[in-house]
Design an enzyme around this catalytic site. Structure first.
Site, PDB file in Angstrom:
ATOM      1  N   ARG A 151     -11.165 -46.330  78.449  1.00 51.63           N
ATOM      2  CA  ARG A 151     -10.037 -47.048  79.237  1.00 51.63           C
ATOM      3  C   ARG A 151     -10.670 -47.913  80.093  1.00 51.63           C
ATOM      4  O   ARG A 151     -11.942 -47.564  80.718  1.00 51.63           O
ATOM      5  CB  ARG A 151      -9.392 -45.942  80.013  1.00 51.63           C
ATOM      6  N   LYS A 174      -8.542 -38.774  82.713  1.00 53.69           N
ATOM      7  CA  LYS A 174      -7.651 -38.476  83.508  1.00 53.69           C
ATOM      8  C   LYS A 174      -7.942 -37.218  84.102  1.00 53.69           C
ATOM      9  O   LYS A 174      -8.460 -36.321  83.239  1.00 53.69           O
ATOM     10  CB  LYS A 174      -6.422 -38.638  82.630  1.00 53.69           C
ATOM     11  N   HIS A 246      -7.015 -52.213  76.656  1.00 49.09           N
ATOM     12  CA  HIS A 246      -6.321 -51.180  75.685  1.00 49.09           C
ATOM     13  C   HIS A 246      -6.544 -51.642  74.241  1.00 49.09           C
ATOM     14  O   HIS A 246      -6.296 -50.704  73.287  1.00 49.09           O
ATOM     15  CB  HIS A 246      -4.782 -51.021  76.109  1.00 49.09           C
ATOM     16  N   ARG A 249      -9.615 -50.511  72.958  1.00 49.83           N
ATOM     17  CA  ARG A 249      -9.425 -48.950  72.691  1.00 49.83           C
ATOM     18  C   ARG A 249      -8.970 -48.742  71.478  1.00 49.83           C
ATOM     19  O   ARG A 249      -9.028 -47.777  70.679  1.00 49.83           O
ATOM     20  CB  ARG A 249      -8.828 -48.297  73.940  1.00 49.83           C
ATOM     21  N   HIS A 272      -8.121 -37.565  74.620  1.00 48.97           N
ATOM     22  CA  HIS A 272      -6.868 -37.055  74.355  1.00 48.97           C
ATOM     23  C   HIS A 272      -7.014 -35.520  74.566  1.00 48.97           C
ATOM     24  O   HIS A 272      -7.651 -34.944  74.100  1.00 48.97           O
ATOM     25  CB  HIS A 272      -6.198 -37.470  73.244  1.00 48.97           C
ATOM     26  N   TYR A 281      -2.616 -43.053  65.536  1.00 45.40           N
ATOM     27  CA  TYR A 281      -3.745 -43.984  64.835  1.00 45.40           C
ATOM     28  C   TYR A 281      -3.574 -43.711  63.363  1.00 45.40           C
ATOM     29  O   TYR A 281      -4.122 -44.777  62.681  1.00 45.40           O
ATOM     30  CB  TYR A 281      -5.040 -44.029  65.418  1.00 45.40           C
TER      31      TYR A 281
END
Length: 301
Positions: A151, A174, A246, A249, A272, A281
Site C-alpha cells: 500500500r 493495518k 493501488h 497493488r 490480507h 483477484y
C-alpha cells in the site's frame, strides 16, 4: 455533549489500545462526527436514546440526500464505523443493547480491481528512467510498489533498516501488523541505485531521518507526493487509464495469480487478514481467461 464524550473515548480506544493508524482513526472520526451531527439534528443527545430506526434512517438519508449521496461502498464504511462505536459502548456497559448490530450493510456492487497489462506497467516504470537523484528515487519507489504490492502508506512509511538481506522488505500494514515480502531483482537494483546515488543528496538537505524515501528537502516522502510521482510517470508513459498506487497493488496481485501463484501466498504477500479479500483477484484472472477463450476458440461464440 455526552455523545461527543463517547466518541472521544472510542477514538482513544481504537488509536491507543487497538493501535489503528492515524488515517484509519481520522476516517472513523469523520464518519462518526457525521453520525453524531445527524443524531443531534433529531434531538438525540444521549447514546442510550439511540434506537435501531435512527441508524437505519441515518443510512437512508446519506444514500438519498440531494447533495452528494453516498455510494454503497461509502455507506458500508460508515455503517462499520457506527457499529464499532455501539459495540464499544456496549462492552463498556454504557448501553445495554447494541441497536446497530443487526443493521444490514447495503449490497455492494461487484467491481473488479483494475490491473494494468504487463506492457503498461513496464512503460510506467521505464518512464521514470534517468540518472538524476529525483528520477532514481521515483524509479525505486515505483519498482518497490509493483514488486511488493505494498500500500502507498506502507511504502512511504518504510525506513532504510526495513530493507534487509538484499532481497527482503519488512512492511507494516493495518493494525501495525508486520509482514516480510521478497523484492525482485529489478526493484533491488533500483533501490541500490537510489540508496547509493540519490538518497545521500536528499538527506543532507534536511534533518537526520531513518526514512527510506526522501523528498527534495530531505523529509519523508508523503502519500500525496507518491500519488503525484505515479501520476507524472503515467503521463510521461502515455497511459490513458487512471493510475494510482493501488493500481500497482492490483497489478501485482493479478500478475502473480496469472503466473500460477497460490491465492493464499498472494494473501500473505498483500497482508490480507482473510483469503476472501484476496479471492476477488481470482475473478480478474478468470475473466481474462474467458475473454481469451471467447476470442480463440472456434466454437466459443
Amino acid at each position: 455533549m455526552a455523545l461527543t464524550r463517547d466518541l472521544d473515548q472510542y477514538l482513544r480506544h481504537v488509536s491507543i489500545e487497538r493501535g489503528l493508524s492515524a488515517n484509519t482513526v481520522a476516517a472513523y472520526r469523520r464518519d462518526l462526527t457525521l453520525y453524531l451531527e445527524w443524531l443531534a439534528s433529531r434531538e438525540v443527545t444521549e447514546i442510550v436514546d439511540v434506537e435501531r430506526q435512527h441508524v437505519s434512517d441515518f443510512l437512508r438519508d446519506l444514500a438519498t440526500r440531494e447533495d452528494s449521496p453516498l455510494t454503497a461502498t461509502s455507506l458500508a464504511r460508515v455503517l462499520s464505523s457506527v457499529r464499532g462505536l455501539h459495540r464499544f459502548l456496549l462492552d463498556e456497559e454504557a448501553i445495554e443493547v447494541d441497536v446497530a448490530r443487526d443493521i444490514k450493510p447495503p449490497k455492494l456492487p461487484s467491481r473488479l480491481p483494475k490491473a494494468l497489462p504487463l506492457e503498461s506497467v513496464t512503460a510506467l516504470l521505464e518512464a521514470t528512467g534517468g540518472d538524476d537523484p529525483q528520477s532514481l528515487r521515483d524509479r525505486a519507489l515505483l519498482e518497490l510498489l509493483y514488486a511488493t504490492g505494498a500500500r502507498v502508506s506502507e511504502a512511504v512509511s518504510l525506513n532504510v533498516d526495513d530493507v534487509f538481506d538484499e532481497d527482503i522488505v519488512r512492511l507494516t500494514g493495518k493494525g501495525n501488523k508486520e509482514r516480510i515480502v521478497p523484492v525482485g531483482s529489478y526493484a533491488r537494483d533500483a533501490l541500490d541505485a537510489y540508496l547509493v546515488r540519490a538518497r545521500p543528496v536528499f538527506s543532507v538537505r534536511g534533518t537526520a531521518t531513518p526514512a527510506l524515501f526522501l523528498g527534495l528537502r530531505g523529509q519523508r516522502v508523503s502519500r500525496q507526493n507518491a500519488w503525484l510521482i505515479i501520476r507524472a510517470a503515467a503521463e510521461r508513459a502515455g497511459l490513458t487509464t487512471e493510475v494510482s498506487p493501488h493500481t500497482l497493488r492490483h497489478s501485482f496481485a493479478t500478475h502473480l495469480l496469472q503466473g500460477g501463484a497460490d491465492v493464499r501466498v498472494v494473501q500473505e504477500l498483500l497482508g490480507h487478514s482473510s483469503v476472501a479479500t484476496t479471492q476477488i483477484y481470482t475473478l480478474v484472472t478468470a475473466d481474462t481467461l474467458r475473454d481469451m477463450y471467447t476470442t480463440a476458440h472456434p466454437r466459443a461464440r
